[in-house]
Design an enzyme around this catalytic site. Structure first.
Site: not given
Length: 647
Positions: A193, A267
């Site tokens: 991220e 995710e």
């Protein structure tokens, strides 16, 4: 995983190919893992392959249970295990790597995945977040006061040089495990991220080049949030993208926005993280059945984060804070996460529901889950009553040489990674006043000549706790009353001021990632006559509270009125089983069983029970040791079969 933001599912920008790098699609016709020509899916040895993955971290699971957890995930209908690699677990000191002992044996875990016919998504960072201390980065990086983390060589060559050393150590072990070499590793994730803190492709491409230069040719993928990635334009050449919080609709959106770039729901969250002080365990109400059903119906790839969370044993739990370091909240010891497989490996009702969703779309039904692990409760072992055993103050190692005129320095400046640090100095001529402390990271108990004055806490706490423990709440900065005449000793040296600072979890996400521990700001006296002003000339004592230190404790409590006591008891077992130790009668501290650090406890909850795995117990005599920062008298410790009594 970006724990600060709750944004829509994300992808990376257009994955333009880098000169000299063969696209994964070009490898589709040969052995290994790759992408379809149009980026619509994945291929294994040239055949379509749906990644049905669940995340678990070997660092959070006792080695003896690795196979059990992998088998339980496979029995849910999954074919892949995703796992973070915690860099700071493997290289605690610069250049000193341990990739073999205990929960560090990455190759051993991946080989078990292979034996159980499971593929692997490898997520080696170097930064991972994961509610892990410093997001997996080694604390030794923080010795440099101005170091920049998660940046390329142009921004801070010191950071990338350390990353290069890490990659060089890891790559020879990863290369043979790649699918292209007949191993189970499908893809390798670059960073994690990154779009939440950076922009552009430069840093990611430097990471990619490091792996390529050391013989790991991917394929690679990244994980991001859509809005952030679109704005930051983070790109990895020829790679795939994982979508945080993704589902079928998110993958479709990614395909429309970035045609040709393979995507998976990287995710999918069945639960969420929990902080100390939360009202309850977070994320237990999540139900991802619809997300799984959508992916299964369309043959899309996904990863459940977490399928099994495990435990933040020892001092490994992380924390969250805002981008200026405020609003600090430390993560609890349990990483149960509301996952379908509990902290101790028990399939939940949600596990059965998810298994049914996945199995309905499989030609061959998944195997049955393995047998449950035996447990111990209060019916097996009566309530334990640890007695005062040793005082920290009677077991202090020698302090470091004094630094005249110097302000206190954080533990990282001395090469200590975790635990506690003690700052001491004399106050000659003290006749009262107030003690003020700025930027205490993270919890400091204060004594004057052995008399407990109160506590400075970085995290905001309930009024009932602050009142009971004398935690400073005025300010800023907060202050503690030194009393009318200081301590009990009135000799020429003056009373001794001791500030014992516990470094709790380092922040694991955001712009305030460089979270050093100890006293980071000035400590001053107010209304103290000639002594009024900033205090310097501290004597610093390092207290990592590691296994050698605990094993070397000298019994005896010289001053039973002074907090900072180790409590101990032994208990007998005729059979072994997992158990939870209920610490609800205790205040704040750390627990060891047979020398193994189970983690932190704290009266503010919501966690009151610490997981003790059966392999860390033994038939015959066992030792329970607690270090409590406040407790002076023993309280019972009872055994339970689960984290909570809630279903």
């Amino acid at each position: 995983m970006d724990r600060r933001r709750f944004l829509s599912v994300g992808i990376l920008g257009p994955a333009a190919l880098v000169t000299g790098a063969a696209p994964a699609a070009a490898r589709a016709g040969r052995r290994g893992f790759g992408f379809t020509a149009d980026g619509s899916g994945f291929l294994l040895d040239g055949a379509p392959f749906q990644i049905r993955s669940g995340e678990m971290h070997p660092a959070r699971i006792p080695v003896e249970y690795w196979r059990h957890r992998i088998r339980t995930a496979r029995a849910m209908g999954l074919n892949t295990i995703a796992l973070y690699v915690m860099w700071n677990q493997l290289e605690e000191s610069p250049g000193v790597f341990d990739l073999r002992t205990d929960r560090r044996d990455l190759e051993g875990f991946i080989d078990l995945c292979r034996q159980e016919e499971m593929r692997v998504l490898l997520r080696p960072g170097p930064y991972v977040c994961g509610e892990w201390d410093l997001g997996g980065l080694p604390p030794y990086l923080l010795r440099d006061p101005d170091i920049r983390l998660r940046v390329g060589s142009a921004d801070d060559p010191r950071y990338l040089a350390a990353v290069a050393r890490y990659v060089a150590a890891l790559a020879p072990r990863i290369g043979p495990l790649l699918a292209s070499n007949g191993g189970p590793v499908l893809m390798v994730q670059l960073e994690n991220e990154y779009a939440s803190v950076g922009s552009g492709s430069g840093y990611l491409e430097e990471l990619r080049r490091l792996w390529l230069d050391h013989g790991v040719d991917g394929p690679f993928y990244t994980e991001d949030v859509l809005a952030q990635a679109e704005s930051a334009r983070t790109v990895v050449g020829g790679g795939a993208i994982g979508l945080s919080g993704g589902d079928a609709a998110a993958i479709a959106a990614a395909r429309r926005a970035f045609p040709g770039v393979p995507a998976l729901a990287g995710e999918v969250y069945p639960g969420w993280l929990t902080h100390w002080g939360d009202d309850t365990f977070q994320g237990r109400g999540n139900d991802i059945s619809a997300a799984l059903r959508g992916c299964m119906e369309q043959g899309l790839s996904f990863n459940i984060y977490m399928v099994h969370g495990g435990t933040n044993f020892g001092f490994t739990a992380g924390a969250n804070a805002d981008d200026l370091g405020g609003g600090y909240r430390a993560d609890i010891t349990s990483y149960d996460y509301g996952a379908p497989i509990t902290e101790q490996g028990v399939p939940t009702a949600r596990y059965a529901a998810y298994r049914a969703v996945i199995a309905a779309h499989l030609a061959v039904p998944p195997p049955q889950p393995p047998a449950a692990v035996p447990t111990l409760t209060g019916d097996d072992v009566p309530a334990l009553l640890p007695e005062p055993y040793a005082s920290l103050w009677d077991n202090l190692p020698g302090p470091l040489p004094a630094e005249p005129g110097a302000a206190p320095r954080p533990m990282e400046a001395y090469g200590q990674n975790t635990g506690f640090v003690l700052y001491s100095r004399r106050l000659p001529g003290l006749r009262g006043g107030r003690l003020a402390a700025e930027r205490v990271h993270d919890y400091a108990t204060v004594c004057l000549d052995g008399r407990y004055l109160g506590t400075f806490a970085r995290q905001s706490l309930p009024a009932a706790v602050t009142d009971a423990l004398g935690i400073a709440t005025d300010g800023p900065p907060p202050t503690l009353d030194l009393g009318p005449a200081g301590g009990t000793a009135t000799g020429a040296p003056g009373p001794r001021l001791d500030m014992l600072v516990e470094g709790m979890g380092r922040t694991n996400t955001g712009l305030a990632l460089a979270d050093r521990k100890g006293l980071l700001g000035p400590v001053t006296l107010r209304d103290a006559g000639p002594l009024t002003g900033e205090l310097t000339d501290w004597r610093t004592t390092l207290l990592p509270m590691d296994e050698p230190f605990v094993a070397s404790l000298v019994p005896g409590v010289g001053d039973p009125r002074r907090p900072g006591i180790f409590f101990r008891t032994t208990f007998e077992l005729t059979r072994l089983g997992d158990t939870y130790l209920d610490l609800s009668g205790w205040t704040k501290g750390v627990v060891w069983v047979n020398g193994r650090n189970l983690g932190r406890y704290w009266q503010i909850g919501p966690q009151q029970r610490l997981y003790c795995p059966a392999p860390w117990l033994r038939a015959g005599t066992n030792e329970l040791l607690l270090f409590d920062l406040h407790q002076l008298r023993p309280r019972p410790v009872t055994l339970h079969a689960a984290l909570t009594d809630a279903p």
